[in-house]
Design an enzyme around this catalytic site. Structure first.
Site, mmCIF file in Angstrom:
data_model
loop_
_atom_site.group_PDB
_atom_site.id
_atom_site.type_symbol
_atom_site.label_atom_id
_atom_site.label_comp_id
_atom_site.label_asym_id
_atom_site.label_seq_id
_atom_site.Cartn_x
_atom_site.Cartn_y
_atom_site.Cartn_z
ATOM 1 N N ARG A 32 0.821 -1.220 0.000
ATOM 2 C CA ARG A 32 0.000 0.000 0.000
ATOM 3 C C ARG A 32 0.849 1.262 0.000
ATOM 4 O O ARG A 32 0.382 2.330 -0.389
ATOM 5 C CB ARG A 32 -1.003 -0.036 1.154
ATOM 6 C CG ARG A 32 -2.113 -1.056 0.917
ATOM 7 C CD ARG A 32 -3.134 -1.054 2.033
ATOM 8 N NE ARG A 32 -2.560 -1.409 3.312
ATOM 9 C CZ ARG A 32 -2.441 -2.662 3.762
ATOM 10 N NH1 ARG A 32 -2.849 -3.676 3.039
ATOM 11 N NH2 ARG A 32 -1.898 -2.909 4.937
ATOM 12 N N GLU B 80 7.740 -11.079 15.614
ATOM 13 C CA GLU B 80 7.418 -11.700 16.902
ATOM 14 C C GLU B 80 7.746 -13.206 16.847
ATOM 15 O O GLU B 80 8.313 -13.773 17.765
ATOM 16 C CB GLU B 80 5.939 -11.466 17.195
ATOM 17 C CG GLU B 80 5.594 -11.631 18.646
ATOM 18 C CD GLU B 80 4.139 -11.292 18.909
ATOM 19 O OE1 GLU B 80 3.511 -10.633 18.067
ATOM 20 O OE2 GLU B 80 3.645 -11.720 19.970
#
Ligand code: AMP
Length: 171
Positions: free
Chosen positions: A58, A95
């Site tokens: 985007r 993560e």
């Protein structure tokens, strides 16, 4: 114009517990999109960039009209394996696991003033990795420019370069 109202919020996407900020409802509205690009261009000028670096995917939507408006070029920072030719890579920790960003070699001249552009900054991990990738090729990263900042995640602090976001939302 209230640009924040044109951003659609979709709960539990792409996974439970995530509130997804969807710019599709902004892109379909030509007046709001025009206003978005005008405001982003004004914010970008403060960094006096020579080039924009757009984060897949985007970020490309914003950087393309912005670069035209500013009269400068832009480079695509892409996920692993998407760019042809010789590329420069930078891996960063997520993560769970890691991810790799790539940039075509030789496009950004060493010392060139580059502004990182994306639709949204959350934890800042992606934008920080983009800054590090650009620094690998000798760019002078002058800052980051985002349409949306998610508050409370420390994204802009962790970026390591000055940054601006047009709209703020809770994470
Ligand atoms: P981060 O690396 O955590 O700053 O995440 C930023 C990247 O993930 C950007 O490229 C965003 O487009 C995307 N992203 C992260 N969180 C969201 C969200 N809540 N809504 C929409 N896009 C998001």
């Amino acid at each position: 114009m209230d640009l924040a109202a044109r951003i659609r919020k979709i709960p539990d996407f792409p996974k439970p517990g995530i509130l997804f900020y969807d710019i599709s409802t902004l892109l379909i509205d030509p007046k709001a999109w025009r206003e978005t690009i005008d405001r982003m261009a004004e914010a970008a000028r403060a960094f006096a960039p020579r080039c924009l670096a757009a984060i897949e995917s985007r970020g490309f939507l914003l950087a393309a009209p912005l670069a035209l408006e500013l009269g400068i070029g832009f480079v695509m920072v892409r996920k692993l394996g998407k760019l042809p030719g010789t590329v420069v890579s930078h891996s960063y920790d997520l993560e769970y696991g890691s991810d790799t960003l790539q940039l075509a070699d030789g496009l950004v001249a060493p010392g060139s003033r580059v502004l990182v552009v994306d639709d949204l900054i959350a934890t800042g991990g992606t934008a920080r990795a983009t800054v590090e990738l650009l620094e690998k090729v000798g760019a002078e990263v002058v800052g980051g420019l985002f349409l949306i900042e998610l508050l409370g995640l420390g994204g802009r602090t962790q970026l390591g370069v000055p940054s601006t976001a047009l709209l703020q939302f809770p994470a």
